[in-house]
Structure formats: C-alpha cells, structure tokens
Scaffold this motif. Structure first.
Motif, PDB file in Angstrom:
ATOM      1  N   ILE A 106       0.937  -1.321   0.088  1.00 55.79           N
ATOM      2  CA  ILE A 106       0.034   0.085  -0.102  1.00 55.79           C
ATOM      3  C   ILE A 106       0.951   1.189   0.113  1.00 55.79           C
ATOM      4  O   ILE A 106       1.801   1.247   1.009  1.00 55.79           O
ATOM      5  N   ARG A 107       0.611   1.960  -0.821  1.00 55.62           N
ATOM      6  CA  ARG A 107       1.249   3.416  -1.120  1.00 55.62           C
ATOM      7  C   ARG A 107       0.767   4.439  -1.198  1.00 55.62           C
ATOM      8  O   ARG A 107      -0.214   4.817  -2.155  1.00 55.62           O
ATOM      9  N   GLY A 108       0.779   5.234   0.057  1.00 53.50           N
ATOM     10  CA  GLY A 108       0.044   6.704  -0.150  1.00 53.50           C
ATOM     11  C   GLY A 108       0.609   7.655  -1.060  1.00 53.50           C
ATOM     12  O   GLY A 108       2.023   7.581  -1.563  1.00 53.50           O
ATOM     13  N   GLU A 109      -0.071   8.747  -1.298  1.00 55.53           N
ATOM     14  CA  GLU A 109       0.471  10.052  -2.109  1.00 55.53           C
ATOM     15  C   GLU A 109       1.366  10.637  -1.182  1.00 55.53           C
ATOM     16  O   GLU A 109       2.323  10.910  -1.751  1.00 55.53           O
ATOM     17  N   ASP A 110       1.247  10.934   0.111  1.00 54.38           N
ATOM     18  CA  ASP A 110       1.892  11.395   0.880  1.00 54.38           C
ATOM     19  C   ASP A 110       1.474  11.387   2.090  1.00 54.38           C
ATOM     20  O   ASP A 110       0.344  11.225   2.727  1.00 54.38           O
TER      21      ASP A 110
END
Length: 184
Positions: free
Chosen positions: A79-83
């Motif tokens: 899972i990778r968020g925008e920031d």
C-alpha cells in the motif's frame, strides 16, 4: 484455428477516496476504486505477481469494514499513499500473511499476527492515547517513520521488530512486553 492464451498481470491498482467508485471502477489509474477495504478484498497478490495499491489523497478508515476497525491487506500487497500529509489510513492489521508493506501514509495504528516480511516505511503514526504498534509472532521492519503522541510505541510478543531512522516523541514507554525488538 490457433488458440492463444494470454495471462494478464495487473501489478498496480488505484484507490481514490473522493473520486473513485467501487461499483463502476476497475482499480485502474483512470477508473479507481473508492474504498481501500474494497480494493484489498478484490485483489490477491502472489510471490510471482505482487500488487501495489496506490492511494490518492484522502481518508481510508474502518468504515470499509464495519465489523473490524482495521483494514486487512493480504500477502504480497504493498500500500503506497500519495504522501503523509494528505493520505490517512485509520488502522492496518497484517494477519497470517507474508511480504506486505505500507508506505507514505499517516496512520493511527498498525499491528499484526503471524505476519512475516512486513515493512512500514515513511509513515507518520499518531495513535493518541493507545499503543502505536502491536505485533505477535511477526517479522517487521519499520523505517523512516515518525511515531508521535502515544502511550507506548510498541507492544510485541515473540516478534522481531526493527526500527531504523525513526523518530519517537511524546511517549510513555517504547516497549510494552518482551520481544526481540531492536531499535536501530
């Protein structure tokens, strides 16, 4: 007649809490899903075909699954968020899985049970008056995270938890119980 079979690999999926749609979306960048919980239930990663779920700015919380407050990623799901400033995940629980990660999000709590090769990277963890992380029989690597305003950083039972380049502030205790944790 020649019959050709082509296997389709979809390594990257997209979720947008504000502009996505679970009913008509397909998880593509142009047609994202709306809820992280829906995405995690819709995909299955494997060692040969791991998946990355990209989160657009927004709040992703337990309303995805009203029976549990934590969202449950599967094995080989990253899972990778925008920031960390615009992407918020309420809680994640890694259970009975291998090789999964979360990065670039703010998160309230994260935990696991019998989960191995778990990575938590570049996250801000602000649990308030509760324990930030709780693991039982897990192998976890926490890298480049800020853990702030918590009663304790870690509750760990029979787990290997390694911290590297992390900042921990405003806490009462770092470690609640016996483990093989190694703050680096």
């Amino acid at each position: 007649m020649i019959c050709l079979t082509v296997s389709v690999r979809a390594d990257d999926f997209y979720v947008d809490a504000y502009y996505g749609c679970d009913e008509t979306g397909n998880g593509s960048q142009d047609n994202p899903w709306q809820r992280l919980g829906f995405a995690l239930e819709s995909i299955e990663g494997t060692e040969d075909n791991p998946h990355t779920v990209h989160l657009a700015p927004g709040h992703y919380d337990y309303h995805d699954n009203p029976w549990e407050k934590a969202l449950l990623p599967g094995s080989y799901i990253h899972i990778r968020g925008e920031d960390v400033y615009t992407t918020y995940v309420y809680s994640l629980a890694f259970r009975y899985i291998n090789n999964s990660s979360v990065s670039n999000v703010s998160i309230r709590s994260v935990g696991g049970f019998q989960a191995y090769e778990i990575s938590i990277n570049n996250c801000v963890i602000i649990p308030g008056d509760r324990t930030a992380m709780g693991f039982q029989q897990c192998d976890v690597f926490v890298r480049n995270c800020v853990i702030h305003r918590t009663s304790s950083v870690l509750s760990s039972i029979n787990s290997d938890v390694t911290f590297k380049n992390c900042i921990m502030s405003s806490y009462l205790t770092i470690l609640d119980s016996g483990s093989n944790s190694d703050p680096v």
